[in-house]
Design a protein around this motif. Structure first.
Motif, PDB file in Angstrom:
ATOM      1  N   LYS A   1       0.835  -1.204   0.000  1.00  0.00           N
ATOM      2  CA  LYS A   1       0.000   0.000   0.000  1.00  0.00           C
ATOM      3  C   LYS A   1       0.869   1.253   0.000  1.00  0.00           C
ATOM      4  O   LYS A   1       0.540   2.251  -0.643  1.00  0.00           O
ATOM      5  N   LEU A   2       1.984   1.208   0.763  1.00  0.00           N
ATOM      6  CA  LEU A   2       2.876   2.352   0.816  1.00  0.00           C
ATOM      7  C   LEU A   2       3.462   2.639  -0.548  1.00  0.00           C
ATOM      8  O   LEU A   2       3.529   3.783  -0.998  1.00  0.00           O
ATOM      9  N   TYR A   3       3.925   1.587  -1.253  1.00  0.00           N
ATOM     10  CA  TYR A   3       4.502   1.780  -2.581  1.00  0.00           C
ATOM     11  C   TYR A   3       3.468   2.345  -3.555  1.00  0.00           C
ATOM     12  O   TYR A   3       3.763   3.176  -4.408  1.00  0.00           O
ATOM     13  N   THR A   4       2.218   1.877  -3.430  1.00  0.00           N
ATOM     14  CA  THR A   4       1.157   2.385  -4.310  1.00  0.00           C
ATOM     15  C   THR A   4       0.935   3.870  -4.098  1.00  0.00           C
ATOM     16  O   THR A   4       0.820   4.645  -5.051  1.00  0.00           O
ATOM     17  N   CYS A   5       0.882   4.313  -2.820  1.00  0.00           N
ATOM     18  CA  CYS A   5       0.696   5.735  -2.528  1.00  0.00           C
ATOM     19  C   CYS A   5       1.855   6.563  -3.058  1.00  0.00           C
ATOM     20  O   CYS A   5       1.664   7.646  -3.606  1.00  0.00           O
ATOM     21  N   MET A   6       3.099   6.035  -2.922  1.00  0.00           N
ATOM     22  CA  MET A   6       4.265   6.762  -3.406  1.00  0.00           C
ATOM     23  C   MET A   6       4.238   6.878  -4.923  1.00  0.00           C
ATOM     24  O   MET A   6       4.587   7.916  -5.496  1.00  0.00           O
ATOM     25  N   LEU A   7       3.794   5.818  -5.597  1.00  0.00           N
ATOM     26  CA  LEU A   7       3.707   5.852  -7.056  1.00  0.00           C
ATOM     27  C   LEU A   7       2.670   6.874  -7.507  1.00  0.00           C
ATOM     28  O   LEU A   7       2.901   7.653  -8.431  1.00  0.00           O
ATOM     29  N   LEU A   8       1.490   6.896  -6.812  1.00  0.00           N
ATOM     30  CA  LEU A   8       0.466   7.880  -7.157  1.00  0.00           C
ATOM     31  C   LEU A   8       0.972   9.296  -6.938  1.00  0.00           C
ATOM     32  O   LEU A   8       0.707  10.202  -7.743  1.00  0.00           O
ATOM     33  N   ALA A   9       1.715   9.509  -5.849  1.00  0.00           N
ATOM     34  CA  ALA A   9       2.265  10.828  -5.585  1.00  0.00           C
ATOM     35  C   ALA A   9       3.240  11.249  -6.678  1.00  0.00           C
ATOM     36  O   ALA A   9       3.228  12.384  -7.158  1.00  0.00           O
ATOM     37  N   PHE A  10       4.102  10.303  -7.118  1.00  0.00           N
ATOM     38  CA  PHE A  10       5.074  10.609  -8.169  1.00  0.00           C
ATOM     39  C   PHE A  10       4.374  10.953  -9.467  1.00  0.00           C
ATOM     40  O   PHE A  10       4.704  11.936 -10.140  1.00  0.00           O
ATOM     41  N   LEU A  11       3.361  10.136  -9.823  1.00  0.00           N
ATOM     42  CA  LEU A  11       2.641  10.391 -11.064  1.00  0.00           C
ATOM     43  C   LEU A  11       1.909  11.724 -11.008  1.00  0.00           C
ATOM     44  O   LEU A  11       1.852  12.465 -11.990  1.00  0.00           O
ATOM     45  N   GLY A  12       1.343  12.048  -9.782  1.00  0.00           N
ATOM     46  CA  GLY A  12       0.610  13.298  -9.658  1.00  0.00           C
ATOM     47  C   GLY A  12       1.525  14.487  -9.841  1.00  0.00           C
ATOM     48  O   GLY A  12       1.232  15.424 -10.576  1.00  0.00           O
ATOM     49  N   ILE A  13       2.679  14.466  -9.176  1.00  0.00           N
ATOM     50  CA  ILE A  13       3.600  15.589  -9.274  1.00  0.00           C
ATOM     51  C   ILE A  13       4.175  15.701 -10.674  1.00  0.00           C
ATOM     52  O   ILE A  13       4.393  16.791 -11.203  1.00  0.00           O
ATOM     53  N   ALA A  14       4.399  14.574 -11.309  1.00  0.00           N
ATOM     54  CA  ALA A  14       4.992  14.585 -12.646  1.00  0.00           C
ATOM     55  C   ALA A  14       4.031  15.144 -13.684  1.00  0.00           C
ATOM     56  O   ALA A  14       4.462  15.643 -14.724  1.00  0.00           O
ATOM     57  N   ASN A  15       2.728  15.084 -13.415  1.00  0.00           N
ATOM     58  CA  ASN A  15       1.764  15.488 -14.442  1.00  0.00           C
ATOM     59  C   ASN A  15       1.098  16.825 -14.156  1.00  0.00           C
ATOM     60  O   ASN A  15       0.196  17.228 -14.870  1.00  0.00           O
ATOM     61  N   ILE A  16       1.528  17.516 -13.086  1.00  0.00           N
ATOM     62  CA  ILE A  16       0.899  18.783 -12.759  1.00  0.00           C
ATOM     63  C   ILE A  16       1.917  19.900 -12.905  1.00  0.00           C
ATOM     64  O   ILE A  16       2.897  19.939 -12.193  1.00  0.00           O
ATOM     65  N   HIS A  17       1.698  20.806 -13.816  1.00  0.00           N
ATOM     66  CA  HIS A  17       2.577  21.954 -13.975  1.00  0.00           C
ATOM     67  C   HIS A  17       1.770  23.247 -14.097  1.00  0.00           C
ATOM     68  O   HIS A  17       2.336  24.312 -14.143  1.00  0.00           O
ATOM     69  N   ALA A  18       0.451  23.077 -14.163  1.00  0.00           N
ATOM     70  CA  ALA A  18      -0.380  24.246 -14.406  1.00  0.00           C
ATOM     71  C   ALA A  18      -0.506  25.096 -13.152  1.00  0.00           C
ATOM     72  O   ALA A  18      -0.552  24.586 -12.046  1.00  0.00           O
ATOM     73  N   GLN A  19      -0.538  26.395 -13.348  1.00  0.00           N
ATOM     74  CA  GLN A  19      -0.768  27.335 -12.260  1.00  0.00           C
ATOM     75  C   GLN A  19      -1.929  28.226 -12.647  1.00  0.00           C
ATOM     76  O   GLN A  19      -1.955  28.791 -13.728  1.00  0.00           O
TER      77      GLN A  19
END
Length: 759
Positions: free
Chosen positions: A2-20
């Protein structure tokens, strides 16, 4: 995993958000078009600002997604607008507010979709901590009794346990800093343990909330919101002192907070001390004195991709346990028996934004160290001794260590995923869990060493139409309890080891209907459950605080309930009227029942189960006749009845209460802000339907008065509050007082004052 899944989601989220995204605009009045310095707030992001005096506002660094933006200003109706932010954009949104004599509507945090109460399918009561304490309440647990449907089981002025519609103890779950509070709350003499300093507001869910919170939320939830961080670019501080004449009590606290564009910080410390309280007939109740030290701090990092909040709370409470009325003294030094309680709460909340969805991860750690010091000497041993010699013996016993000491360590987590909106659907899915250990260190044992493990998963959705809102959800929970054996198997006080699993499916469905501009109705049907606690399962010994010998029942099963709630509200510019009704059917209700046995010179009580029903409601009216907007007449009536299917009434059911308040709000001026005064009459009716080992309680009437004002000079605000509680020094006993069995009266008249300087 579960921890690895949350970390992967966090990485994907940060990698795909650049809009301000940026939001800007103006706020004006409907009738005159004049600008308003309104508050603009985005609840999901906990981000906001205050418009300038020309009504202009701007909020930057808003993540991609759709968020509710709340516009509010005192004297005007609060407005919530859903605004979509799609990328690198600057959105201009001008808003017009309409005058209203009703107080500003606030955002509700305890329900999953962060909506204004007017938009919520589930009825939630909300009050600011300042409003709760302005009536002269000594503690937060006393202050919440002004909320309709909420009472408190009290042991003097220092110990109070929340009661929601007749249910209490482990049937009411308390949340603070976003995590569930665990402090051995099963005990009658175990109080709330939360200091009001650093508390922003309190929300109350009345009814089963197991869908959102799992076991122990069968009766409702008390959700305590911590102090907000300062707005971006602001640094603020305040110092506050309070005095209570009845207990010669004093309370001081001071705080500071500062916020930049991305980092925010706050800290607050508090100390309070009280003597024995004085009853209406002038007697002081021995050893109801207490003192409390509290420290809260928090830090937040926030940008367009993530919001991370770390909070910590340390609380030390030293509370006397009253047994009788003896020496009349105003001393603040504790006498035996008394409790020393240390509570550490550490919480971390991480919110990741994925464009049209978000992931909210909360984790909490709590360490509760409960120590009880008792007088082990027989009365005859004190014959001929001086008071000084007795005090020396008490100090020696304190040095020897506590008779009872339990350390409770709790780790809990709460993971919620806000799915992308699908048309008018908003959906949240999540998992929650808890790992807890209880360890004994004292010479006495109340409950055995044990481990508790919780796991739950749920999903809930909200469907919005123009005139109707629907909400529904399902949940599954599992709780495992593993306790060690204690004592000698051949002796009476032996407690056998226990290994039990409990599980439950629960569901909830509700609807809110706008019949017209002025009439709103809600109906909710929800189930809840509670697994029996360690005391109910394993007790085998004398409970000195309750003056009885308690025997647990290892065969107890889940409590399971189904509750129907119906509420109707009417409101216009002159009057608001509400009516809330509920019917709660509880299967396998657990309660303690007296037997004919006696052990250690104490009557034996045993935990048993039977089906039960509770029903009642709250009804109220609020008059604010236009154009006399400065005049408010408020009245609420609350009633609850609890019955056992096997016969008789449930214990600890509050008496019916009628509370009426006349409040006057005076005109503001350059230096005088929010001047007001109030007078309250509380009519508590006789409780003639006591439980099997309770006695009836007579009715009584209490009158309170108060006034407050804020003096504003540049950036410094001086707030003064004055109140008198129990004005006519009424002699009475509350049905929910634990001192009632000894015919000890409740608190007499108290003159209270508060001074607060903000800068």
């Amino acid at each position: 995993m579960k921890l690895y899944t949350c970390m992967l989601l966090a990485f994907l989220g940060i990698a795909n958000i650049h809009a301000q995204n940026n939001l800007q605009g103006t706020v004006t009045t409907k009738d005159t078009g004049q600008p308003l310095p309104a508050t603009i707030y985005i609840p999901q992001l906990e981000k906001g600002t205050v418009a300038s005096f020309d009504g202009a506002y701007a909020i930057s660094n808003i993540p991609k997604g759709t968020y509710a933006v709340v516009y509010s200003y005192l004297g005007y109706a609060t407005v919530s607008k859903n605004i979509q932010f799609s990328g690198n954009s600057s959105i201009t949104h001008d808003i017009i507010l309409t005058e209203s004599a009703v107080e500003m509507e606030e955002v509700v945090i305890s329900t999953p979709f962060h909506k204004l109460q007017g938009d919520n399918v589930m009825k939630v009561e909300r009050a600011s901590a300042q409003a709760l304490l302005s009536s002269g309440a000594t503690t937060l647990s006393e202050g919440i009794t002004t909320i309709p449907g909420v009472e408190s089981i009290s042991t003097g002025t220092g110990i109070g346990k929340p009661v929601i519609r007749g249910l209490s103890s482990n049937r009411v779950l308390t949340y603070t800093q976003g995590v569930r509070l665990e402090n051995q709350q099963y005990g009658d003499e175990h109080g709330l343990g939360i200091n009001s300093a650093g508390v922003e507001s309190v929300e109350v869910i009345k009814g089963p909330a197991s869908l959102l919170y799992g076991s122990d939320a069968l009766g409702g939830v008390l959700y305590i919101n911590p102090e907000r961080f300062a707005a971006n670019g602001k640094t603020k501080g305040d110092v506050q002192g309070a005095y209570f004449s009845n207990t010669l009590g004093s309370a001081v606290n001071a705080g500071v907070k500062t916020s930049g564009e991305k980092f925010k910080f706050l800290a607050r410390g508090a100390y309070s001390t009280y003597s024995d309280y004085k009853t209406g007939n002038g007697q002081r109740v021995t050893n109801t004195r207490f003192n409390e030290t509290d420290f809260k701090t928090g830090i937040r990092f926030q940008d367009k991709t993530v919001k991370s909040t770390l909070r910590y709370n340390y609380n030390r409470s030293n509370i006397g346990i009253p047994e009788t009325i003896a020496n009349q003294t105003t001393s603040k030094e504790l006498e035996l028996p008394f409790q020393e309680i240390d509570n550490h709460i550490l919480s971390l909340e991480q919110v990741l934004f994925f464009g049209n969805s978000s992931l909210n991860v909360k984790a909490g750690y709590q360490h509760n160290d409960r120590r009880e010091f008792e007088d082990h000497h027989h009365e005859e041993e004190h014959d001929g001794e001086t008071h000084e010699e007795e005090e020396e013996e008490h100090e020696h016993e304190h040095d020897e260590g506590p008779a009872l000491q339990m350390k409770l360590n709790t780790f809990n987590y709460d993971v919620k995923y806000n799915l992308p909106r699908l048309g008018n659907f908003e959906t949240i899915a999540g998992i929650q869990g808890m790992y807890q250990t209880n360890t004994n260190f004292g010479e006495e044992l109340l409950i055995p060493d044990a481990t508790v493990f919780d796991f739950g998963m749920f999903a809930t959705t909200h469907y919005h139409l123009e005139k109707v809102d629907f909400q529904a959800g399902v949940r599954y929970d599992r709780r495992s309890i593993d306790s060690d054996a204690a004592g000698n198997p051949i002796e009476d006080h032996y407690i056998a080891s226990l290994n039990r699993d409990f599980n439950s499916f629960n569901a909830a469905v509700g609807a809110k209907m706008d019949f017209s501009e002025h009439i709103v109705a809600r109906i909710n049907l929800a189930s809840g459950f509670r697994a029996p606690n360690l005391a109910e399962l394993t007790s085998n010994g004398s409970h000195n605080g309750a003056n009885r010998y308690e025997i647990g029942n290892a065969a107890l099963t889940n409590e399971q309930n189904l509750q129907t709630d119906v509420s109707v509200e009417f409101g216009n510019e002159h009057v608001e009227i509400f009516a809330n009704g509920f019917y709660n059917a509880v299967n396998n209700y657990i309660y303690i029942s007296p037997t004919d046995e006696t052990i250690d010179d104490s009557q034996v009580f045993q935990y048993v189960q039977s089906d039960a029903t509770l029903y009642g409601g709250e009804f109220g009216v609020h008059l604010h006749p236009h154009p006399l907007d400065w005049l408010h007449v408020e009245s609420t009536f609350e009633t609850v009845t609890g019955k056992l299917k096997s016969g008789g009434y449930l214990p600890l059911i509050p008496a019916n209460t009628l509370r009426s308040t006349l409040r006057v709000e005076f005109n503001e001026s350059r230096y005088f802000k929010k001047p007001q005064a109030f007078a309250t009459l509380q009519n508590t009716f006789a409780q003639n339907n006591p439980g099997s080992f309770e006695t009836p309680t007579k009715g009584y009437n209490l009158v309170s008065l108060g006034a407050s004002n804020v003096f504003k000079l540049n950036d410094i605000a001086l707030e003064l509050q004055f109140s008198v509680t129990n004005l006519f020094n009424e002699t009475y006993i509350s049905h929910l007082s634990r001192l009632k069995r000894d015919a000890i009266l409740d608190t007499g008249r108290s003159i209270n004052g508060t001074v607060k300087v903000s800068f």
